[in-house]
Design a protein around this motif. Structure first.
Motif, PDB file in Angstrom:
ATOM      1  N   MET A 142       6.867  55.269  72.665  1.00 42.66           N
ATOM      2  CA  MET A 142       5.515  55.127  73.200  1.00 42.66           C
ATOM      3  C   MET A 142       5.095  56.302  74.088  1.00 42.66           C
ATOM      4  SD  MET A 142       4.553  52.211  71.861  1.00 42.66           S
ATOM      5  CE  MET A 142       3.145  51.556  72.755  1.00 42.66           C
ATOM      6  N   ASN A 143       6.043  56.959  74.753  1.00 45.62           N
ATOM      7  CA  ASN A 143       5.646  58.149  75.522  1.00 45.62           C
ATOM      8  C   ASN A 143       6.209  59.444  74.922  1.00 45.62           C
ATOM      9  OD1 ASN A 143       8.311  57.813  76.457  1.00 45.62           O
ATOM     10  ND2 ASN A 143       7.808  58.353  78.569  1.00 45.62           N
ATOM     11  N   ALA A 144       7.317  59.341  74.172  1.00 45.73           N
ATOM     12  CA  ALA A 144       7.944  60.558  73.652  1.00 45.73           C
ATOM     13  C   ALA A 144       7.118  61.217  72.544  1.00 45.73           C
ATOM     14  CB  ALA A 144       9.364  60.264  73.155  1.00 45.73           C
ATOM     15  N   ALA A 201      12.979  56.914  78.267  1.00 43.73           N
ATOM     16  CA  ALA A 201      11.941  57.321  77.316  1.00 43.73           C
ATOM     17  C   ALA A 201      11.913  56.345  76.147  1.00 43.73           C
ATOM     18  CB  ALA A 201      12.232  58.721  76.796  1.00 43.73           C
ATOM     19  N   SER A 202      10.753  56.141  75.553  1.00 43.02           N
ATOM     20  CA  SER A 202      10.636  55.364  74.329  1.00 43.02           C
ATOM     21  C   SER A 202       9.644  56.093  73.423  1.00 43.02           C
ATOM     22  CB  SER A 202      10.145  53.951  74.630  1.00 43.02           C
ATOM     23  OG  SER A 202       8.838  53.981  75.167  1.00 43.02           O
ATOM     24  N   ASP A 215      12.989  52.121  75.849  1.00 46.10           N
ATOM     25  CA  ASP A 215      12.777  51.502  77.160  1.00 46.10           C
ATOM     26  C   ASP A 215      12.921  49.978  77.053  1.00 46.10           C
ATOM     27  OD1 ASP A 215      11.751  51.955  80.004  1.00 46.10           O
ATOM     28  OD2 ASP A 215      10.359  50.424  79.288  1.00 46.10           O
TER      29      ASP A 215
END
Lengths: 282, 282
Positions: B114-116, B111-112, B84
């Motif tokens: 940090m959320n994936a 998506a990055s 991201d």
């Protein structure tokens, strides 16, 4: 194959190319409709994909998972989720149920509020635990999330506050009659969230005066800086940085809204970035 | 317009439809190349877009931002970022510089990591502060990140550990000669990270024996459960759940790797989900 595909946050074309190609060759396509909402709405999505979508509400996902997964051992079935597939516990549960049935699953990631809030300039690795602020009613006013904000502040961390969504909530009447009737959907605004936070702040201050241990150094007050975000990732995205008491009077328009409580010790770059959202608004 | 476009994590088609359409009509397209790497590589991207990409290394982004932004007031310029756009401070800085010049910017999220990382089944709202584990050398062995892991454990929170990346690091020789020579790129593996963590654990245990206040209840030990992830979001993604000491001997293949320290009190659904990654491997 059972595909869980993240749609991102705003427009139909926020889907990934990979996700769109999968949708086009699926037998059935479900759209999860209760943990979040896409700013653009179902019709626009159907038009964009050229496909009909089956709305999957909480009751369907939690009680009729078999129906959703039916045939996914031989056909391609897609389950679309606003944001990223792993944003909600129920989607994790759906994957486990698929696995139990020997159905292969595949995930297509996308942006979600959990990483997209970086758009306000606050660095993601300065965030602590994420909290949820629930709607209060006359008799139920939980405030334990406030202690998590304070814990984050103590460690110099920002707090992302996810605001309550009430979709397909049965009315009290319908529960008694055993006839399904739903309340209109509600999405908590930054103004409503600020109002509840102010009430907690007032209660705690009264508590402190009564002798409860003071945590003033790391607690919120009316003048604490907070950041309100609306429709993150969408063209009409709005970000406002102001004091907690000012936020109570802000109208950031249609949902979804989120709130951030920044730590008290901003990095110069974070401060500079936030400033533009203070200027815009005041 | 200056576009900062997230590419997601794995393949060329992880870009959003919106992002791809923008790239196709841009004058110049930069690919940021030092905070992360895309599993697929530059050539595959160029082939996929049908466009040449200009590699933007740290030196270019930090010292020649003017060159990147040149003409963006009248033309469309794109800056591509793995994950991201708001994953790294320097991209925030680039946006501020554009604003100073009166250049409009537009963000395309994706998506990055940090959320994936939700893909391992640990719930994102149970994560505390994210930490970075840096490469140690003979004389420099910082370990302050360990205290942040302990603080997260105390609050019942998981810790995402981002592992060091060394790209275009000048050699010591080249610094002295003022002639640019770079070390080969290095990407920390979960095995290397586990090795450094074990060293810290041993040092702290020795310290505790010497009388330093014990935090045993919330500290790590050799048998603590940890989760290693490699190439998240890519077809070849690998996830392994095992003890810290076992992780030291795991080979999860090519970069990028990340590590998660789960809290000691997993939700039953988290536990059930993690189990599949323990079975696969043992």
């Amino acid at each position: 194959m059972f595909y869980i595909i993240g749609l991102g946050l705003g427009d139909p074309d926020d889907i990934t190319v990979k996700g769109l190609n999968i949708i086009k060759q699926c037998e059935r396509i479900y759209l999860e409709s209760y943990t979040s909402i896409l700013s653009c709405g179902q019709e626009k999505l159907e038009e964009y994909y050229g496909r009909k979508l089956i709305l999957a509400d909480r009751e369907m996902v939690e009680q009729r998972a078999d129906e959703i997964l039916d045939g996914a051992d031989t056909q391609s079935i897609a389950f679309l989720v606003v944001g990223d597939p792993f944003g909600a516990t129920t989607h994790t549960d759906l994957m486990l149920r698929a696995k139990e049935k020997g159905i292969h699953t595949s995930i297509v990631h996308n942006a979600s509020i959990m990483n997209a809030i970086g758009c306000c300039g606050l660095q993601l690795y300065h965030f602590g635990e994420t909290i949820s602020i629930p709607y209060w009613d006359d008799s139920w006013k939980p405030d334990s999330f406030y202690d998590k904000i304070v814990a984050n502040l103590k460690h110099g961390l920002h707090t992302l506050c996810l605001l309550d969504i009430k979709v397909k909530e049965p009315t009290l009447e319908s529960l008694m009659k055993k006839k399904r009737e739903y309340m209109p959907p509600r999405f908590m605004s930054v103004s409503e969230a600020a109002g509840q936070l102010l009430e907690i702040v007032a209660n705690r201050q009264a508590g402190e005066a009564d002798g409860i241990e003071s945590q003033k150094e790391h607690s919120l007050n009316e003048n604490s800086l907070i950041v309100g975000l609306a429709r993150v990732g969408h063209e009409t995205q709005q970000i406002v940085a102001c004091s907690l008491i000012e936020m109570k009077d802000k109208d950031l328009g249609p949902p979804l809204h989120s709130l951030i409580i920044p730590n008290g010790n901003l990095h110069p770059l974070e401060k500079e970035f936030l400033q533009q959202f203070a200027e815009l608004d005041q």
